[in-house]
Design a protein around this motif. Structure first.
Motif, PDB file in Angstrom:
ATOM      1  N   ALA A  44       0.535  -1.155  -0.078  1.00 46.91           N
ATOM      2  CA  ALA A  44       0.019  -0.046  -0.121  1.00 46.91           C
ATOM      3  C   ALA A  44       1.044   1.118  -0.446  1.00 46.91           C
ATOM      4  O   ALA A  44       0.230   2.256  -0.937  1.00 46.91           O
ATOM      5  N   GLU A  45       1.583   1.197   0.605  1.00 49.26           N
ATOM      6  CA  GLU A  45       3.021   2.488   0.886  1.00 49.26           C
ATOM      7  C   GLU A  45       3.919   2.629  -0.295  1.00 49.26           C
ATOM      8  O   GLU A  45       4.066   4.064  -1.209  1.00 49.26           O
ATOM      9  N   ARG A  46       3.727   1.226  -0.823  1.00 49.33           N
ATOM     10  CA  ARG A  46       4.553   1.639  -2.398  1.00 49.33           C
ATOM     11  C   ARG A  46       3.550   1.846  -3.144  1.00 49.33           C
ATOM     12  O   ARG A  46       3.482   3.672  -4.216  1.00 49.33           O
ATOM     13  N   ILE A  47       2.222   1.828  -3.243  1.00 46.95           N
ATOM     14  CA  ILE A  47       0.664   2.357  -4.546  1.00 46.95           C
ATOM     15  C   ILE A  47       1.084   4.046  -3.790  1.00 46.95           C
ATOM     16  O   ILE A  47       0.732   4.388  -5.413  1.00 46.95           O
ATOM     17  N   ALA A  48       0.622   4.562  -3.158  1.00 51.28           N
ATOM     18  CA  ALA A  48       0.750   5.734  -2.057  1.00 51.28           C
ATOM     19  C   ALA A  48       1.893   6.549  -2.989  1.00 51.28           C
ATOM     20  O   ALA A  48       1.720   7.336  -3.437  1.00 51.28           O
ATOM     21  N   GLN A  49       3.067   5.757  -2.591  1.00 51.51           N
ATOM     22  CA  GLN A  49       4.570   7.319  -2.991  1.00 51.51           C
ATOM     23  C   GLN A  49       4.017   6.387  -4.864  1.00 51.51           C
ATOM     24  O   GLN A  49       4.657   8.168  -5.390  1.00 51.51           O
ATOM     25  N   ALA A  50       3.635   5.942  -5.721  1.00 47.17           N
ATOM     26  CA  ALA A  50       3.858   5.776  -6.648  1.00 47.17           C
ATOM     27  C   ALA A  50       2.433   6.747  -7.381  1.00 47.17           C
ATOM     28  O   ALA A  50       2.653   7.541  -8.493  1.00 47.17           O
ATOM     29  N   VAL A  51       1.579   6.724  -6.792  1.00 43.86           N
ATOM     30  CA  VAL A  51       0.259   8.468  -7.360  1.00 43.86           C
ATOM     31  C   VAL A  51       1.034   9.541  -6.940  1.00 43.86           C
ATOM     32  O   VAL A  51       0.133   9.984  -7.101  1.00 43.86           O
ATOM     33  N   GLY A  52       2.303   9.267  -6.248  1.00 42.72           N
ATOM     34  CA  GLY A  52       2.540  10.823  -4.745  1.00 42.72           C
ATOM     35  C   GLY A  52       1.814  11.214  -4.018  1.00 42.72           C
ATOM     36  O   GLY A  52       1.715  12.054  -3.739  1.00 42.72           O
ATOM     37  N   ASP A  53       1.447  10.120  -3.152  1.00 41.88           N
ATOM     38  CA  ASP A  53       0.413  11.000  -1.983  1.00 41.88           C
ATOM     39  C   ASP A  53       1.701   9.791  -1.208  1.00 41.88           C
ATOM     40  O   ASP A  53       2.753   9.449  -1.260  1.00 41.88           O
TER      41      ASP A  53
END
Length: 117
Positions: free
Chosen positions: A5-14
């Motif tokens: 989830a952290e990688r996904i959030a980081q990938a979308v700039g959140d």
């Protein structure tokens, strides 16, 4: 899952708060998908609908189809001339006919009713 989830959030700039929301949404979705044994139909007969096995909609067609397929099976196994096997099939057909294995009137294709007669 947290790392994902952290990688996904980081990938979308959140930031990490987006990861926490994503995990919460995933948990809520999972909880809404919980199925009980009753939801799965456990504890009651699960039979295919008439259309699945090729039976017609007229009364008795499922039973006729079952008898035909059993008789064909006797022939395939070379038991069609075995008196015991033929009598046994007749007895089983009578038992099933007595149980009135029929489609529920107005029911879904996979719903059957066992009415002991």
């Amino acid at each position: 899952m947290t790392a994902g989830a952290e990688r996904i959030a980081q990938a979308v700039g959140d930031d990490r708060s987006r990861a926490a929301r994503l995990l919460a949404e995933t948990e809520a979705t999972g909880q809404s998908c919980d199925l009980t044994p009753v939801d799965l139909g456990m504890g009651r007969p699960q039979l295919p609908g008439r259309f699945v096995v090729g039976a017609g909609s007229e009364p008795g067609s499922a039973m006729r189809l079952l008898r035909q397929r059993c008789a064909t099976g006797l022939v395939a196994c070379g038991l069609n001339t075995d008196g015991y096997a033929v009598r046994h099939l007749a007895e089983l057909s009578t038992v099933l006919g007595t149980c009135a294995l029929q489609m529920a009137p107005g029911g879904a294709e996979s719903e059957y009713v066992y009415a002991l007669g």
